[in-house]
Design a protein around this motif. Structure first.
Motif, short mmCIF file in Angstrom:
data_model
loop_
_atom_site.label_atom_id
_atom_site.label_comp_id
_atom_site.label_asym_id
_atom_site.label_seq_id
_atom_site.Cartn_x
_atom_site.Cartn_y
_atom_site.Cartn_z
N SER A 238 0.81 -1.21 0.00
CA SER A 238 0.00 0.00 0.00
C SER A 238 0.85 1.26 0.00
N GLY A 239 0.43 2.23 -0.79
CA GLY A 239 0.99 3.56 -0.70
C GLY A 239 0.26 4.29 0.42
N SER A 240 0.85 5.32 0.95
CA SER A 240 0.23 5.99 2.10
C SER A 240 -0.72 7.12 1.72
N ASN A 241 -0.75 7.49 0.45
CA ASN A 241 -1.46 8.71 0.09
C ASN A 241 -2.98 8.61 0.14
N LEU A 242 -3.56 7.44 0.28
CA LEU A 242 -5.01 7.35 0.31
C LEU A 242 -5.56 6.68 1.57
N SER A 243 -4.72 6.32 2.49
CA SER A 243 -5.16 5.60 3.68
C SER A 243 -5.13 6.48 4.91
N VAL A 244 -6.24 6.58 5.62
CA VAL A 244 -6.31 7.52 6.75
C VAL A 244 -5.29 7.20 7.82
N ASP A 245 -5.05 5.93 8.07
CA ASP A 245 -4.07 5.60 9.10
C ASP A 245 -2.65 5.89 8.63
N LEU A 246 -2.30 5.42 7.42
CA LEU A 246 -0.94 5.60 6.93
C LEU A 246 -0.61 7.07 6.70
N GLU A 247 -1.56 7.82 6.20
CA GLU A 247 -1.30 9.24 5.95
C GLU A 247 -1.05 9.97 7.27
N TYR A 248 -1.76 9.58 8.30
CA TYR A 248 -1.56 10.19 9.62
C TYR A 248 -0.19 9.80 10.19
N PHE A 249 0.13 8.52 10.08
CA PHE A 249 1.43 8.06 10.56
C PHE A 249 2.57 8.77 9.81
N LYS A 250 2.38 8.95 8.52
CA LYS A 250 3.39 9.64 7.71
C LYS A 250 3.54 11.08 8.19
N ALA A 251 2.43 11.72 8.52
CA ALA A 251 2.48 13.10 9.00
C ALA A 251 3.22 13.19 10.34
N LEU A 252 3.23 12.09 11.08
CA LEU A 252 3.96 12.05 12.35
C LEU A 252 5.43 11.70 12.15
N GLY A 253 5.82 11.44 10.90
CA GLY A 253 7.22 11.24 10.59
C GLY A 253 7.64 9.84 10.20
N VAL A 254 6.70 8.90 10.15
CA VAL A 254 7.05 7.52 9.80
C VAL A 254 7.47 7.46 8.33
N ASN A 255 8.54 6.73 8.07
CA ASN A 255 9.14 6.61 6.74
C ASN A 255 8.59 5.37 6.04
N PHE A 256 7.66 5.57 5.12
CA PHE A 256 7.00 4.45 4.46
C PHE A 256 7.59 4.11 3.10
N VAL A 257 7.53 2.84 2.76
CA VAL A 257 7.78 2.39 1.39
C VAL A 257 6.64 2.95 0.55
N GLU A 258 6.98 3.61 -0.55
CA GLU A 258 5.96 4.23 -1.41
C GLU A 258 6.09 3.72 -2.84
N PRO A 259 5.23 2.78 -3.26
CA PRO A 259 5.26 2.36 -4.66
C PRO A 259 4.96 3.56 -5.56
N PRO A 260 5.61 3.64 -6.72
CA PRO A 260 5.35 4.77 -7.62
C PRO A 260 3.91 4.72 -8.14
N ALA A 263 3.02 2.18 -10.70
CA ALA A 263 2.88 0.80 -10.24
C ALA A 263 1.55 0.57 -9.55
N LYS A 264 0.95 1.66 -9.06
CA LYS A 264 -0.32 1.55 -8.34
C LYS A 264 -1.53 1.76 -9.26
N LYS A 265 -1.28 1.94 -10.53
CA LYS A 265 -2.38 2.25 -11.46
C LYS A 265 -3.44 1.16 -11.46
N GLU A 266 -2.99 -0.10 -11.50
CA GLU A 266 -3.95 -1.21 -11.51
C GLU A 266 -4.77 -1.23 -10.22
N GLY A 267 -4.17 -0.76 -9.16
CA GLY A 267 -4.86 -0.74 -7.87
C GLY A 267 -5.59 0.56 -7.61
N GLY A 268 -5.88 1.29 -8.66
CA GLY A 268 -6.65 2.52 -8.50
C GLY A 268 -5.93 3.59 -7.70
N GLY A 269 -4.61 3.47 -7.59
CA GLY A 269 -3.84 4.45 -6.84
C GLY A 269 -3.60 4.05 -5.40
#
Length: 349
Positions: A238-260, A263-269
Motif C-alpha cells: 500500500s501507498g500511504s497517500n489514500l489511507s487515513v491511518d498511513l497518511e496520519y502516521f506519515k504526518a507524524l514522521g514515519v518513513n513508508f515504502v511508497e510504490p510509484p 505501479a499503483k495504477k492497476e490498484g486505483g492508486g
C-alpha cells in the motif's frame, strides 16, 4: 478507491483496498485539510437532549428527524465505534462474525447478541430484516468522494434509501484525526456523554500515543516501514497517500515504502500488487500486515520468499488495521504498536 474502473472500483479491487486485501478496505488520508469535509465544524452535530435531531454529514447532507435516533443501523465498524461511546445500535452490516462464530476484528467490543446482523460479507444486506427494525437512520463510512456508503450494496441501495435516511462519515482523502473527530461529534449528537472519564481519558491516551509515535519516528528516520496485505496468489504493497491511518502516521514522521504511482495504477492508486516471487521488490525494516479476517495472516504464509524477507527474519512484522474502528480508544493501540515497533526496530534492509 482500489482497483478502480474510472471511479467505480471492482469487487476485487475493493477487497484489496488500502494495500490490504479483504472485505474491508480503503482507509483514506490526506493532509490536515479537515475542513474539506463538509462536517468538520462542530456545529454539524446537535445536542441529543430533547426535540428535533439534525446532523450534517460528510456529503453535505443534513438529516433531520423529530427526535434523537434510537433505532440505528450501521456498518459494523461504525457500530463498534458508537458502542465505545455508549451508543447501542440495533443492526449492523459488514464483517461482524468469523466463520467460527466469534466476533470479527471490526466488531470491536460490541455485544453481538444485542444486534441484528443484516449482512456479514460484501454485497450481503437483508433489506427485509432492515425494514423490520424500523430504522431511524443508517450510518456508514465512505471511501470515495462520490458519497458511496460502504458495504451498502449497489443493487439494493435505492430500496434501502427509501426505508431510512443515511449519514456518511468520510474516510477518504484525510488523516485519521478527521474521521475520529467526526465520529466523536456524531456520538455526541446521539446522546453520548463525552465528558465521562472513559471518553476523555481515551482522547488523552490517543494524544499521548501520537506524541510517542512522533518521537519514535524522529529517533529512527532510516527505518523503512512497508504496509502489506496477503492473499494466496498476491502480495499487496500500500501507498500511504489514500489511507487515513498511513497518511496520519506519515504526518507524524514515519518513513513508508511508497510504490510509484505508475505501479499503483492497476490498484486505483491505492496499492501495487506483487507476485510472491517478487515480494522482495522493496526494502523494508518493519512490515505492517492487514489484520482483517479476509486477509491471509502472517502465520499462515508459507511462501519461501516471504520467510526470507529481512523484516520477517528479524521478527519485525506487526499488525495493521486498514479499517480502524473510529473511536479514540480503539485507535490508541494502532499508534502505540507502531511506536513500540519503531523503538525496538533494527535496521535490517
Amino acid at each position: 478507491m482500489p482497483n478502480a474502473r474510472a471511479n467505480h472500483p471492482t469487487r476485487r479491487g475493493i477487497l484489496a483496498a488500502g494495500g490490504a486485501l479483504g472485505l474491508g478496505a480503503v482507509l483514506a488520508a490526506c493532509g490536515d485539510d479537515d475542513a474539506k469535509s463538509s462536517g468538520s465544524d462542530s456545529s454539524a452535530s446537535t445536542s441529543a437532549t430533547s426535540g428535533p435531531w439534525t446532523f450534517k454529514d460528510d456529503r453535505g447532507t443534513t438529516v433531520k428527524l423529530d427526535g434523537t435516533p434510537t433505532a440505528i443501523v450501521a456498518f459494523t465498524g461504525v457500530g463498534a465505534a458508537l458502542y465505545d461511546y455508549g451508543i447501542q445500535v440495533k443492526g449492523v452490516f459488514g464483517p461482524t462474525k468469523t466463520t467460527d462464530g466469534k466476533a470479527d476484528v471490526q466488531a470491536g467490543d460490541m455485544d453481538l447478541s444485542q444486534v441484528t446482523v443484516l449482512g456479514n460479507v460484501w454485497d450481503e444486506f437483508n433489506v427485509e430484516k432492515f425494514a423490520a427494525l424500523a430504522p431511524d437512520v443508517l450510518i456508514s463510512t465512505m471511501f470515495d468522494d462520490a458519497g458511496t456508503l460502504w458495504y451498502v450494496p449497489e443493487a439494493s441501495k435505492d430500496k434501502i434509501a427509501k426505508l431510512a435516511p443515511s449519514v456518511g462519515i468520510s474516510v477518504y482523502d484525510r488523516q485519521l484525526t478527521a474521521p475520529l473527530e467526526r465520529m466523536w461529534q456524531l456520538a455526541a449528537s446521539l446522546g453520548a456523554d463525552l465528558t465521562a472519564a472513559k471518553a476523555t481519558d481515551a482522547k488523552k491516551r490517543f494524544e499521548a500515543a501520537a506524541t510517542r509515535l512522533r518521537a519514535a519516528a524522529k529517533a529512527k528516520p532510516d527505518i523503512k516501514v512497508m504496509a502489506g496485505s496477503a492473499s494466496a496468489e498476491l502480495f499487496y504493497v500500500s501507498g500511504s497517500n489514500l489511507s487515513v491511518d498511513l497518511e496520519y502516521f506519515k504526518a507524524l514522521g514515519v518513513n513508508f515504502v511508497e510504490p510509484p504511482e505508475s505501479a499503483k495504477k492497476e490498484g486505483g492508486g491505492w496499492y501495487e500488487s506483487l507476485s510472491w516471487e517478487n515480494v522482495d521488490k522493496y526494502a523494508a525494516d518493519i512490515i505492517m500486515m492487514d489484520d482483517r479476517t479476509s486477509a491471509l495472516q502472517p502465520a499462515a504464509i508459507t511462501e519461501a520468499t516471504w520467510k526470507k524477507l529481512p523484516a520477517v527474519k528479524a521478527g519485525q512484522v506487526i499488525a495493521r488495521s486498514p479499517e480502524p474502528i473510529l473511536s479514540y480508544d480503539k485507535c490508541v493501540p494502532l499508534l502505540e504498536n507502531l511506536a513500540e515497533a519503531l523503538e525496538k526496530a533494527k535496521k535490517v534492509s
